[in-house]
Design a protein around this motif. Structure first.
Motif, PDB file in Angstrom:
ATOM      1  N   LEU A 111     -53.369 105.295  36.497  1.00 40.13           N
ATOM      2  CA  LEU A 111     -52.046 105.903  36.360  1.00 40.13           C
ATOM      3  C   LEU A 111     -51.206 105.680  37.619  1.00 40.13           C
ATOM      4  O   LEU A 111     -49.995 105.449  37.532  1.00 40.13           O
ATOM      5  CB  LEU A 111     -52.186 107.401  36.071  1.00 40.13           C
ATOM      6  CG  LEU A 111     -52.589 107.766  34.645  1.00 40.13           C
ATOM      7  CD1 LEU A 111     -52.886 109.254  34.541  1.00 40.13           C
ATOM      8  CD2 LEU A 111     -51.494 107.384  33.658  1.00 40.13           C
ATOM      9  N   PHE A 112     -51.841 105.756  38.774  1.00 37.99           N
ATOM     10  CA  PHE A 112     -51.104 105.503  40.016  1.00 37.99           C
ATOM     11  C   PHE A 112     -50.611 104.062  40.059  1.00 37.99           C
ATOM     12  O   PHE A 112     -49.457 103.800  40.464  1.00 37.99           O
ATOM     13  CB  PHE A 112     -51.985 105.800  41.225  1.00 37.99           C
ATOM     14  CG  PHE A 112     -51.252 105.754  42.536  1.00 37.99           C
ATOM     15  CD1 PHE A 112     -50.586 106.874  43.008  1.00 37.99           C
ATOM     16  CD2 PHE A 112     -51.216 104.591  43.292  1.00 37.99           C
ATOM     17  CE1 PHE A 112     -49.894 106.840  44.212  1.00 37.99           C
ATOM     18  CE2 PHE A 112     -50.522 104.547  44.503  1.00 37.99           C
ATOM     19  CZ  PHE A 112     -49.866 105.676  44.950  1.00 37.99           C
ATOM     20  N   LEU A 113     -51.442 103.113  39.629  1.00 32.47           N
ATOM     21  CA  LEU A 113     -51.035 101.713  39.611  1.00 32.47           C
ATOM     22  C   LEU A 113     -49.903 101.480  38.613  1.00 32.47           C
ATOM     23  O   LEU A 113     -48.970 100.708  38.888  1.00 32.47           O
ATOM     24  CB  LEU A 113     -52.229 100.821  39.267  1.00 32.47           C
ATOM     25  CG  LEU A 113     -53.327 100.702  40.325  1.00 32.47           C
ATOM     26  CD1 LEU A 113     -54.431  99.774  39.825  1.00 32.47           C
ATOM     27  CD2 LEU A 113     -52.768 100.181  41.644  1.00 32.47           C
ATOM     28  N   ILE A 114     -49.969 102.136  37.457  1.00 29.16           N
ATOM     29  CA  ILE A 114     -48.892 102.009  36.468  1.00 29.16           C
ATOM     30  C   ILE A 114     -47.589 102.562  37.029  1.00 29.16           C
ATOM     31  O   ILE A 114     -46.521 101.956  36.885  1.00 29.16           O
ATOM     32  CB  ILE A 114     -49.277 102.733  35.165  1.00 29.16           C
ATOM     33  CG1 ILE A 114     -50.446 102.014  34.487  1.00 29.16           C
ATOM     34  CG2 ILE A 114     -48.083 102.802  34.200  1.00 29.16           C
ATOM     35  CD1 ILE A 114     -51.026 102.771  33.299  1.00 29.16           C
ATOM     36  N   GLY A 115     -47.663 103.721  37.672  1.00 27.18           N
ATOM     37  CA  GLY A 115     -46.481 104.292  38.302  1.00 27.18           C
ATOM     38  C   GLY A 115     -45.935 103.404  39.406  1.00 27.18           C
ATOM     39  O   GLY A 115     -44.717 103.256  39.558  1.00 27.18           O
ATOM     40  N   LEU A 116     -46.832 102.786  40.155  1.00 21.59           N
ATOM     41  CA  LEU A 116     -46.428 101.875  41.222  1.00 21.59           C
ATOM     42  C   LEU A 116     -45.684 100.669  40.649  1.00 21.59           C
ATOM     43  O   LEU A 116     -44.614 100.279  41.157  1.00 21.59           O
ATOM     44  CB  LEU A 116     -47.667 101.414  41.998  1.00 21.59           C
ATOM     45  CG  LEU A 116     -47.456 100.618  43.275  1.00 21.59           C
ATOM     46  CD1 LEU A 116     -46.842 101.496  44.355  1.00 21.59           C
ATOM     47  CD2 LEU A 116     -48.774 100.036  43.761  1.00 21.59           C
TER      48      LEU A 116
END
Length: 242
Positions: A111-116
Motif C-alpha cells: 500500500l505504501f508503494l502504491i501511494g508512492l
C-alpha cells in the motif's frame, strides 16, 4: 522468575534490533550506490522536464545524494522492521492470530508503494504544472534549487503515501476492538472532512486537481470501511465469541 523473563525479552529485543540495524546499514550501502541512478531517473521523468536543478551551496548535491540513499534504506527496512516486530510478539499469539498479523507486513508495504507511485506519477506533476503556470502568470523567472525541489517533492509524496496505509491501520484497530461499524458510521462525516482538508493541502487549488486527489482518498476510506466491517463480522462470528 520475573527478572529472568525481563532479561530474556530484553535480549530478544536487542537481537532483533541488531538484525534490523544490520539490514538498514546494508540497504544504506546499496542506496549510496544506486542513488545517482535514482536521481537521474527522477530527472528524466515528465514531472521534471524543463526544470534545471541548480545548487546554491557546495553541499546541496551531497545532501540530496545522502537523503536519497537514506530514504531508499528506510523504505526497504520497513518490511523487515514490521516482520521482526511480528516475530517478537509471535509466541503470545495463536496460530490464527499469527497468520492474520503476518499478512499486515506485505500489505502495508504494498500500500505504501502504491501511494508512492500515485502521488509521484499523478499528484506531483499536477502540483508542478500549477506552480509553473502561476509563476509564468506573474512574470517570474524560474530558477529552482535542487534542495527546494526535493523538499517540495517530499512534502507532496510522503503524506500521500502514508495516507494509503489507512486500510491496514483501520483493519488493525478493528481486530483489537477499537473500531466498530457503529463508530465508523458515526465518524464517516468527520473522516470525509479530514480527507478533504488533506486533499486540499497536497493538491493545487483548482477544482479538477483537488477532486483527482480527494476522490481517491474517499475511495480509499470506503474500502477501509468495507474491509473493517468484514473483519468485525468475522470476529463476532468466530467460535471464541460465539
Amino acid at each position: 522468575m520475573e527478572q529472568e523473563d525481563w532479561i530474556f525479552h530484553l535480549t530478544e529485543v536487542r537481537k532483533r534490533l541488531l538484525l534490523v540495524f544490520g539490514w538498514f546499514v546494508a540497504t544504506l550501502c546499496i542506496g549510496l550506490y544506486v542513488s545517482p541512478s535514482i536521481l537521474r531517473f527522477i530527472k528524466s521523468q515528465p514531472g521534471a522536464a524543463g526544470i534545471e536543478w541548480n545548487v546554491f551551496s557546495f553541499t546541496d548535491g551531497l545532501l540530496i545524494y545522502m537523503k536519497c540513499a537514506l530514504l531508499f534504506a528506510l523504505l526497504f527496512t520497513l518490511p523487515i522492521l514490521l516482520y521482526q516486530l511480528w516475530a517478537f510478539v509471535r509466541p503470545g499469539l495463536t496460530d490464527k492470530e499469527a497468520k492474520g498479523a503476518l499478512s499486515y507486513v506485505p500489505a502495508s508495504f504494498m500500500l505504501f508503494l502504491i501511494g508512492l507511485a500515485f502521488s509521484y506519477l499523478v499528484v506531483f506533476p499536477m502540483m508542478l504544472r500549477f506552480m509553473k503556470n502561476m509563476n509564468s502568470t506573474i512574470g517570474a523567472v524560474e530558477t529552482y534549487g535542487i534542495d527546494k525541489y526535493f523538499s517540495f517533492l517530499f512534502d507532496v509524496v510522503l503524506p500521500m503515501s502514508a495516507a494509503f496505509e489507512l486500510p491496514v491501520v483501520m483493519l488493525f484497530l478493528t481486530r483489537i476492538g477499537l473500531l466498530t461499524p457503529e463508530r465508523l458510521k458515526t465518524g464517516r462525516k468527520y473522516a470525509y472532512v479530514g480527507l478533504a482538508i488533506l486533499g486540499s493541502c497536497i493538491s493545487p487549488p483548482d477544482m479538477l486537481s483537488h477532486l483527482s486527489v480527494t476522490i481517491p482518498l474517499f475511495m480509499l476510506f470506503e474500502i477501509s470501511v468495507f474491509v473493517s466491517g468484514r473483519q468485525w463480522r468475522m470476529t463476532q462470528e468466530s467460535p471464541a465469541n460465539g
